[in-house]
Design an enzyme around this catalytic site. Structure first.
Site, PDB file in Angstrom:
ATOM      1  N   GLY C 468       0.827  -1.199   0.000  1.00 40.96           N
ATOM      2  CA  GLY C 468       0.000   0.000   0.000  1.00 40.96           C
ATOM      3  C   GLY C 468       0.859   1.246   0.000  1.00 40.96           C
ATOM      4  O   GLY C 468       0.365   2.371  -0.022  1.00 40.96           O
ATOM      5  N   ASN C 617       7.364  10.296  -5.037  1.00 41.28           N
ATOM      6  CA  ASN C 617       6.034  10.538  -5.591  1.00 41.28           C
ATOM      7  C   ASN C 617       5.219  11.260  -4.522  1.00 41.28           C
ATOM      8  O   ASN C 617       4.783  10.644  -3.553  1.00 41.28           O
ATOM      9  CB  ASN C 617       5.364   9.208  -5.976  1.00 41.28           C
ATOM     10  N   GLN C 624       1.045   7.970   2.442  1.00 41.27           N
ATOM     11  CA  GLN C 624       1.724   7.272   3.527  1.00 41.27           C
ATOM     12  C   GLN C 624       1.647   8.071   4.815  1.00 41.27           C
ATOM     13  O   GLN C 624       1.422   7.540   5.893  1.00 41.27           O
ATOM     14  CB  GLN C 624       3.202   7.057   3.158  1.00 41.27           C
ATOM     15  N   GLU C 691       6.907   5.653   7.917  1.00 37.42           N
ATOM     16  CA  GLU C 691       6.792   5.510   9.363  1.00 37.42           C
ATOM     17  C   GLU C 691       6.986   6.834  10.086  1.00 37.42           C
ATOM     18  O   GLU C 691       6.467   7.027  11.184  1.00 37.42           O
ATOM     19  CB  GLU C 691       7.783   4.464   9.858  1.00 37.42           C
TER      20      GLU C 691
END
Lengths: 316, 223, 730
Positions: C468, C617, C624, C691
């Site tokens: 993902g 990107n 994210q 993260e």
């Protein structure tokens, strides 16, 4: 899921009869709770009587000026009915605060009333639960009980009833109409439908085996301002920590019922008499017998504070 | 705490229900829509027998095509789609109505296909994600999800999109929501309305902000 | 390709494709339901039988007896696998507990059997007929109770710099506070699932796994078969967040079940099983001490964290960021690990930092208040441009201050009331909170193969996974940039152990390393093209589907010839990561509203400002970050695995009980990426970002709740019950 045979019922009486004829039979309507439990074999019917084809999906006005809601009226349709939105807003609000759009599209009026507790120990078949397996003990009592009942519970069970709709129905003095396998019909106040757990938490309602709910009737509208205030951690798609259903009249009198605190919708006449005096006396009266756990004692102040929020809003 | 030497058995034993499956009818009732066919009488099977599960004929109109199936009565609509019709676009995320990944549109309404038996949908029209559009010819909602990056891992996505399409229909139909300030007014496809109505579709990747933008863009387009 | 000197100008810098916010190339498949996930491969295993996993009913002890006879007689049952029937199994070092238990039971819902039947329904029903007698043993299930017996983990010694106790005692302003974070679940939407197919002694497993090479090796080891007899395929993964870093019971039991049944078998873990069967982010108890001068200069910073795990398990490394984030001459960080018999603890999105910053960044907020400093200014005052434990070792890039200043400016931070509980909007108490974000950038070798065919199509093959994160798209962008072709002339094939071994997806290392591997392979392919054409390779230009040298231009398709060209290489790293500390930075800003009566908490606004090297990107990178911010809201406000400390299990083990944020919990989210390129990280000049986005979010929410209410909650999640006593009289 255990294997089961399946039939579609042709009439309410035939449905009740079919259920009575086959040991281990159950009615299925929306299925959103029953199938959930069947997958875990917490429910294990040997035969399903599908009542969806019965013409019990209309909402009609009663001679008394109320509404007669067919047992199969979907939660979405009940909440969206213009008469309910206008005259019984507490019911519409309660429905819309529950579950998700998808679930409300399937779940029925009767099924919502009859849904079973969401206690995680009830749902985990490797854990003790007197409701699921009488005599096995209550896992929640000495386990994790943040969601659980603070009032009306017993040493055998501290589960709550998860329905929002039922709280509004209780507030509105709704009546449940049923048909029994012998074709007899009866009506009983929704107040008498749900039981407290006592020593037999596995017996949740006053319905007899095979007895089928055909409708729920609302008395004439109460007027006043309607509230259904549901408090939860997540903003949506979660069961209530506590909920307050209330109808408040211009003179400050009214009705109040609680969800998320007991094995059934919680309403006490003496508490309603305190309404003009504010949230604290009402909450004190509602929760006079409360025996919370270490995990859920916050529900006591939360009930009072939620009531206060409702009354503040009612005052405008 | 469980003390040493406590013997615990799986619940099914103490419940004494383990033999129930053995008492089922060898051949189950065939569902006959609307005819109220009685079930085959349960027959006691001897110990050691392997009674076959009850089955039923089911006809579904899926994405416009009639599909006739002979199914174990236990088959959910979700598993009928995924395992029998190989329409795997509809996802199984929880199988308990707690995530929305299995959302499909049945008779014009979105439902959780995991909490519905296929046999209960005999004769129903079912629209799945595959029926909305194809990679070569995306439905406008699918295209909006791509343009707004309204997904990440993609697993909840078909359910989100089916739900989104149905949500806009629900708003058009005037169905109120928990966040509708005025219950009696016609709801608008505002971001807050969309968020509340989409809350039965969990996206653990957390694409919500983008999903809402995709949906409100489509809602804002003239029909 | 060895990357051991800082990157200079290279073909990526053209940024014709890389760095552009292109939509995901697999988007049309995902949005139409045609991207095939692990359990959905009717094409490769149309005759697969169904396996249902049975989990242990006890938390610790042993199986006294298993009687499978009734289940074996049930309709459709093909095989039943238990530890007894499976024979000796190995255990990969990445798994703490065995994936198939018996007779010893290490934790609740540890897999004890698999029932294989012709249909899903039959397998599920037959599993209920397996009779298991257990002998339960007492276990340790309560971290707080086990805290005093916790030990220093073998490979995680304490870090001490200067004289922490002395400096802390001498500091004019001190904070000494303890925080707790609960056990959390990954709760990815796709359950762990596998289809196993044996052809002779060769096993192919279609599965859902973030790390293909680890998985293939670990599966071989567990089954006791040669590594080259295992193929793992995982092209689409319905979320992982660390929960699919390692093989799980579905993989091993599908393989064993298929062997026993003599036919392909598919297994998905049921949702109620997942929470106790698979790993989780472990709970922590964190004590933080900060000593500062009155001007806000930190003179002493100490961070100790306690967590628990099964025997031979690992600690949650919650003090990691405290070694690098703020200046301070006297420092102490320490981990302690207790033995618990709860399910296995392991990595979940930003392991270490996510938990550590939940505590540290509340502590910084508290300390700022003690000092009478703005929380942003307090952090800026304690910025450091070098590793505070190793003077002279600089960060490769550290625009931390710029992140905070940009965020404060964009968010309207100046309007925040320094005193809490001052701002109301009707019945809602309004507060602003912020926190620093920090996560290290990790370098790990990564390989790829690139093919050029006679149509001029470039195809990348690597065992990299896309969970993902956008791997498909950024890999395609990298290949398009390198080979000078448009994006639609690039094909990307991922997640197959037949492909070159990549970095895989974890630790936010996937994006930078996997694209750097593709860069290396493309560099080789460019050389092969040049060689084939007899071009001087120093002045080559790959653009517009052609390769140019001087005034010669040849279409790539022609260069490929009928047989095509193929090149394979990997990126490997020198010691740049030792010479320079590589980290990613950010600032999170949150506006929260708290209902004055009920204490309900709703997040109204969120902003993240991130510095994470080149953003390959911006569209997928932003996703994210917003996804991580969403998970951070969950961590702040609702997520906790409730431990039944008597029975030893996570009670709320489904998606109704374990609440994660829904649409209605999440407002519009803003993300700003600072314009940064990091020549130390790789030829891509990129770093991880997936993260970073979760690091600090929960504390920013908690700090906003404090600012709104004046109630400081140090035990996550911050739920309304913890606020009620401090709210205004109702």
């Amino acid at each position: 899921m255990k294997s089961f045979t399946y039939e579609k019922a042709a009439s309410p009486a035939a449905a009740a009869d079919a259920a009575a004829r086959t040991e281990g039979a159950k009615f299925i309507a929306g299925g959103t709770n029953l199938l959930d439990l069947m997958k875990l074999e917490i429910e294990a019917p040997t035969h399903l009587v599908d009542v969806n084809g019965l013409a019990l999906d209309t909402i009609e006005e009663t001679p008394a000026g109320g509404l007669r809601i067919g047992a199969l009226v979907r939660n979405t349709d009940l909440a969206a009915d213009n008469r309910v939105r206008r005259d019984y807003a507490v019911l519409s609000r309660a429905l819309l605060s529950g579950a998700s759009g998808q679930l409300r599209n399937k779940a029925t009026t009767a099924g919502n009333l009859l849904q079973r507790t969401r206690c995680p120990y009830f749902y985990d078949t490797d854990q003790p639960c007197n409701k699921r397996r009488p005599g096995s003990g209550c896992g929640a009592l000495d386990g994790y009980s943040r969601q659980h009942a603070v009032v009306g519970a017993s040493a055998a069970c501290i589960a709550t009833h998860p329905s929002d709709m039922a709280v509004a129905m209780r507030l509105l003095d709704a009546t449940v109409e049923t048909v029994r396998p012998d074709g007899e019909t009866r009506s009983l106040p929704v107040a008498d439908l749900h039981r407290l757990p006592g020593d037999t938490p596995e017996i949740e309602t006053a319905l007899a085996p095979g007895e089928l709910i055909t409708a729920v009737t609302l008395p004439a509208p109460l007027g006043g301002t309607h509230f259904y205030r549901k408090v939860r951690d997540r903003a949506s798609y979660a069961f209530a920590l506590v909920s307050v259903a209330a109808v408040v009249q211009a003179d400050g009198t009214g009705r109040v019922a609680l969800g998320g605190v007991a094995h059934k919708p919680w309403r006490i006449a003496a508490a309603e008499a305190e309404l003009p005096r504010g949230a604290k006396p009402v909450a004190d009266a509602l929760l006079a017998q409360a025996r919370p756990t270490k995990d859920n004692d916050f529900k006591l102040p939360l009930v009072q504070r939620t009531l206060a929020a409702v009354l503040a809003e009612a005052r405008g | 705490m469980q003390g040493p030497n406590d013997v615990t058995r799986r619940d099914v034993l103490a419940a004494g229900a383990a033999t129930v499956a053995g008492t089922l009818a060898p051949t189950g009732a065939q569902a006959q829509s609307g005819q109220g066919a009685p079930p085959a009488a349960p027959s006691a099977s001897g110990a050691g027998a392997s009674p076959q599960p009850a089955r039923a004929a089911v006809s579904l109109k899926v994405n416009g095509t009639v599909r006739d199936l002979d199914l174990d009565t236990r088959t959910t609509l979700l598993d009928a789609l995924r395992e029998h019709l190989h329409l795997t676009g509809t996802k199984k995320g929880c199988d308990h109505g707690q995530c929305g990944a299995c959302t499909v549109i049945v008779e014009g309404r979105r439902i959780n296909s995991c909490l519905s038996l296929a046999v209960m949908h005999d004769g129903d029209s079912v629209t799945t994600i595959e029926g909305l559009g194809t990679p070569e010819a995306l439905h406008p909602m699918q295209a909006a999800f791509v343009a707004h990056d309204g997904y990440q891992c993609g697993y909840c996505t078909p359910g989100q999109i089916c739900s989104a399409v149905a949500v806009l229909d629900e708003i058009k139909a005037g169905i109120p929501s928990h966040v509708s300030a005025d219950l009696t007014a016609a709801p608008e496809p505002s971001a807050d309305e969309v968020r509340e109505r989409m809350s039965g579709n969990i996206c653990r990747c957390g694409a919500y902000s983008n999903i809402v933008e995709a949906i409100t863009e489509i809602a804002g387009r003239p029909a | 390709m060895k990357f051991d000197t800082p990157a200079t100008t290279n073909p990526i810098d053209a940024l014709r494709v890389v760095g552009q916010p292109v939509s995901r190339i697999e988007g049309p498949l995902k949005t139409t339901g045609t991207a095939p996930y692990a359990y959905e491969r009717h094409d490769i295993a149309p005759d697969a039988a169904y396996g249902h996993v049975i989990g242990s009913a006890i938390a610790k002890g042993r199986i006294a007896a298993i009687d499978t006879s009734a289940a074996a007689r049930a309709p459709g049952v093909r095989a039943i696998v238990t530890a007894r029937t499976a024979g000796p199994l190995g255990k990969a070092s990445r798994n703490t507990a065995k994936l198939l238990a018996g007779p010893e039971i290490a934790h609740y819902h540890q897999a004890v059997a698999l029932v294989v039947a012709d249909t899903f329904e039959q397998a599920q029903a037959a599993a209920r007929l397996v009779r298991i007698d257990y002998v339960a043993e007492a276990g340790a299930f309560d971290l707080a109770a086990a805290r005093d017996g916790a030990v220093t983990p073998e490979d995680e010694p304490d870090s001490t710099i200067g004289d922490f106790p002395g400096a802390f005692a001498a500091a004019p302003v001190q904070l000494d506070a303890t925080y707790t974070t609960p056990d959390q679940a990954h709760a990815m939407m796709e359950p762990h699932a596998s289809i196993a197919v044996w052809r002779g002694d060769m096993l192919t497993l279609w599965t859902s796994n973030q790390m293909i090479a680890w998985g293939a090796g670990d599966l071989a080891k567990t089954l006791g078969i040669p590594r080259d007899k295992v193929r793992l395929v995982s092209p689409y993964i319905g979320g992982g967040f660390g929960g699919k870093l390692f093989i799980r019971a579905d993989a091993v039991l599908a393989a064993l079940g298929a062997k026993a049944a003599g036919q392909p078998v598919k297994v998905a873990l049921t949702r109620p099983l997942m929470f106790n069967n698979t790993p989780h982010r472990p709970a922590t108890i964190q004590r933080i001490r900060i000593g500062a001068e009155r001007d806000g200069t930190i003179t002493a910073i100490g961070h100790e964290s306690w967590s628990g795990d099964l025997p031979d398990g690992k600690p949650e490394t919650a003090v990691q960021q405290t070694r690098l984030l703020y200046a301070g001459a006297n420092r102490l960080t320490a981990l302690r690990l207790a033995t618990l018999d709860l399910p296995e603890g392991n990595a979940m999105r930003a392991p270490g930092e996510a938990s550590g910053l939940m505590a540290l960044e509340i502590a910084m907020d508290e300390m700022a208040e003690k000092l009478g400093l703005d929380p942003v200014e307090f952090r800026i005052r304690n910025d450091t441009q070098e590793d505070p434990e190793t003077p002279g070792r600089r960060f490769s890039q550290r625009p931390f201050v710029q992140c905070l200043r940009t965020g404060a400016e964009r968010f309207g931070w100046a309007k925040r009331a320094a005193r809490p509980a001052q701002v109301r909007d009707g019945v809602w108490l309004i507060g602003l909170g912020m926190a620093s974000a920090f996560r290290n950038n990790l370098l790990t070798k990564s390989a790829a193969r690139v093919r050029l065919d006679a149509k001029g199509v470039v195809t990348v093959e690597t065992d990299m996974t896309d969970i993902g994160t956008g791997s498909y798209t950024i890999i395609a962008q990298t290949a398009a940039e390198m080979m000078g072709v448009p994006l639609d002339k690039v094909g990307v094939r991922l997640g197959d152990s037949d492909f070159p071994v990549s970095a895989g997806s974890g630790g936010q290392w996937g994006g930078n390393n996997s694209t750097a591997g593709v860069y290396a392979a493309c560099t080789k392919l460019r050389a092969a093209v040049a060689r084939k054409l007899g071009f001087n390779s120093t002045d080559l230009v790959f653009a517009d589907g052609a390769v140019r040298s001087g005034d010669r231009s040849v279409p790539l398709a022609a260069a490929a010839g009928a047989d095509g060209l193929v090149a394979e290489d990997r990126i490997e790293y020198g010691d740049l990561a030792e010479k320079y500390q590589q980290s990613t930075f950010g600032g999170h800003f949150v506006e929260a509203a708290v209902h004055a009566h009920t204490g309900e908490i709703r997040v109204r606004r969120m902003l993240a400002v991130c510095a994470a090297g080149r953003i390959l990107n911006p569209k997928s990178a932003r996703s994210q970050v917003i996804g991580a911010m969403t998970m951070g809201v969950g961590a702040a406000l609702m997520e906790h695995l409730a431990v039944d400390t008597g029975r030893g299990f996570f009670v709320n083990h489904d998606l109704a009980g374990y609440e994660v944020p829904v649409h209605a919990d999440i407002p519009h989210q803003e993300v700003v990426f600072l314009d940064e390129t990091d020549p130390m990280s790789s030829p891509m000049k990129a770093k991880g970002v997936g993260e970073l986005g979760i690091c600090g979010v929960a504390a920013a929410v908690a700090n906003a709740v404090y600012n709104a209410t004046g109630v400081r909650v140090r035990d996550y999640p911050v739920t309304l019950d913890k606020l009620l006593a401090g709210l205004p009289e109702a």
